[in-house]
Design an enzyme around this catalytic site. Structure first.
Site, PDB file in Angstrom:
ATOM      1  N   GLY A  89       0.830  -1.217   0.000  1.00 17.84           N
ATOM      2  CA  GLY A  89       0.000   0.000   0.000  1.00 17.84           C
ATOM      3  C   GLY A  89       0.856   1.256   0.000  1.00 17.84           C
ATOM      4  N   GLY A 122      -0.380   4.968  -0.972  1.00 13.02           N
ATOM      5  CA  GLY A 122      -1.435   5.644  -0.207  1.00 13.02           C
ATOM      6  C   GLY A 122      -0.899   6.842   0.570  1.00 13.02           C
ATOM      7  N   GLN A 123      -1.780   7.413   1.371  1.00 16.32           N
ATOM      8  CA  GLN A 123      -1.459   8.648   2.104  1.00 16.32           C
ATOM      9  C   GLN A 123      -0.214   8.470   2.986  1.00 16.32           C
ATOM     10  OE1 GLN A 123      -4.102   9.629   5.293  1.00 16.32           O
ATOM     11  NE2 GLN A 123      -3.383  11.738   5.476  1.00 16.32           N
ATOM     12  N   ASP A 141       2.347  -1.734  -4.416  1.00 19.82           N
ATOM     13  CA  ASP A 141       0.927  -1.400  -4.316  1.00 19.82           C
ATOM     14  C   ASP A 141       0.219  -2.247  -5.376  1.00 19.82           C
ATOM     15  OD1 ASP A 141      -0.384   1.415  -2.844  1.00 19.82           O
ATOM     16  OD2 ASP A 141      -1.664   0.108  -4.050  1.00 19.82           O
ATOM     17  N   TYR A 174     -14.594  -1.702   8.539  1.00 20.04           N
ATOM     18  CA  TYR A 174     -13.199  -1.290   8.752  1.00 20.04           C
ATOM     19  C   TYR A 174     -12.770  -1.588  10.193  1.00 20.04           C
ATOM     20  CZ  TYR A 174      -9.329   2.159   9.157  1.00 20.04           C
ATOM     21  OH  TYR A 174      -8.136   2.801   9.372  1.00 20.04           O
ATOM     22  N   LYS A 222     -10.026  -4.403  11.338  1.00 21.87           N
ATOM     23  CA  LYS A 222      -8.765  -3.964  11.956  1.00 21.87           C
ATOM     24  C   LYS A 222      -8.606  -4.535  13.375  1.00 21.87           C
ATOM     25  CE  LYS A 222      -6.339  -1.496   9.047  1.00 21.87           C
ATOM     26  NZ  LYS A 222      -4.891  -1.715   8.797  1.00 21.87           N
TER      27      LYS A 222
HETATM   28  C1  AKB Z   1     -10.494   6.781   8.562  1.00 22.86           C
HETATM   29  O1  AKB Z   1     -11.050   7.868   8.731  1.00 22.86           O
HETATM   30  O2  AKB Z   1     -11.055   5.775   8.131  1.00 22.86           O
HETATM   31  C2  AKB Z   1      -9.040   6.666   8.950  1.00 22.86           C
HETATM   32  C3  AKB Z   1      -8.884   6.206  10.356  1.00 22.86           C
HETATM   33  C4  AKB Z   1      -9.237   7.088  11.480  1.00 22.86           C
HETATM   34  O3  AKB Z   1      -8.475   5.103  10.574  1.00 22.86           O
HETATM   35  N1  AKB Z   1      -8.380   7.923   8.775  1.00 22.86           N
END
Ligand code: AKB
Length: 318
Positions: A12, A15-16, A38, A143, A147
């Protein structure tokens, strides 16, 4: 330049965080020590590059083995807002990607693996302020769930195979070089970009939505410090809380207005508000400070000044 055997593999890397962390690692360890990957082969000349789909277990294993990788920085992930739009993709990249990277890492003795977790692992039942590492973690987004599982899978590999896994729960990261994609805290960068470009901004979160945040230089410093900490100093492994400061959209708007008094923001919350509402306002970062010396240098006003100064020439080109 720091001495090391073997190579860093960054997933990755376009990415940012990846674009800037790659520069930092090349500067610290040397161009021949870093492989930036990536899903699309990264377009950069400062180190070796390769296309790598982390959901393809064989490709991950092959690259790790053939290129003498000794440290993996696993950044490839689908963030919160995009994850709610594409939950299957988020599951595949975040969970299967992590499993593939962990399996490839655990097959090599002496391997170190870093990955970022997130404030997204907390949920509506988590206390809001000064949240400790161990607390109620019942995330409601794909997400956050993926995680949280990555943290636990990382711990599993540490216990079962002795893999040197390290992870941080990052807050919203603000930066100007590479725009983020698909996050909920991205409003902050959009607002600063709009201000630097001389425009106004419509914010997708409510003005009072307070979240923990950090400026990119402090995030890069934290990642490098954690990577370089002696393993014996780490009591925690995959779940260090870190943050620099908390602010809400109207705090950021007011801070920008100190420099650009004409700037204004309209508030039109969308579906991302429901995600932000489940996250804490602030975190207790004391374990990170104690175990590997975490500290953040930037304040909100210092960050805003630096962002606007650096974004002005970039937004003129856009
Ligand atoms: C998001 O906003 O999904 C990310 C994070 C806080 O993990 N920047």
């Amino acid at each position: 330049m720091q001495q090391m055997d073997g190579r860093f593999l960054i997933t990755g890397s376009s990415g940012q965080i990846g674009t800037e962390l790659t520069v930092a690692l090349v500067g610290r360890y040397g161009a021949d020590r870093v492989i930036a990957t990536d899903i699309v082969k990264p377009n950069r000349k400062d180190c070796m590059t390769a296309a790598l789909d982390v959901t393809d277990a064989d490709s991950v294993k092959k690259l790790v083995k053939e290129e003498g990788v000794t440290t993996i920085v696993h950044l490839a992930a689908i963030l919160s807002a995009k994850g709610e739009k594409t939950p299957d993709l988020a599951f595949d990249v975040n969970v299967n990607g992590m499993r593939n990277v962990l399996n490839a890492a655990s097959a090599v003795s002496g391997m170190k693996l870093f990955f970022p977790s997130t404030i997204g692992i907390f949920g509506p039942d988590t206390p809001k302020d000064n949240v400790p590492i161990e607390t109620i973690t019942r995330p409601t987004t794909m997400y956050g769930m993926t995680k949280l599982f990555c943290e636990q899978l990382g711990e599993y590999h540490f216990r079962k195979y002795g893999l040197d896994v390290r992870g941080l729960r990052l807050p919203g990261i603000v930066s100007y070089r590479t725009p983020p994609g698909g996050g909920t805290t991205d409003y902050s960068i959009e607002m600063l970009r709009a201000a630097a470009g001389g425009g106004n901004y419509t914010c997708f979160l409510k003005r009072e939505t307070m979240l923990p945040m950090m400026y990119m230089p402090d995030a890069l410093d934290a990642i490098v410090k954690l990577l370089e900490a002696p393993s014996s100093a780490l009591v925690h492994r995959t779940n260090f809380n870190v943050m620099a400061f908390s602010f809400c959209p109207s705090d950021l708007e007011n801070e920008i207005r100190k420099i650009n008094p004409c700037f204004s923001v309209r508030y039109a919350p969308d579906e991302r508000q429901a995600i932000a509402d489940t996250w804490p306002r602030s975190l207790d970062s004391s374990a990170a400070a104690r175990e590997w010396g975490f500290s953040a240098k930037y304040t909100l006003s210092g960050m805003v000044r630096d962002m606007l100064m650096n974004l002005a020439p970039l937004t003129r080109k856009e």
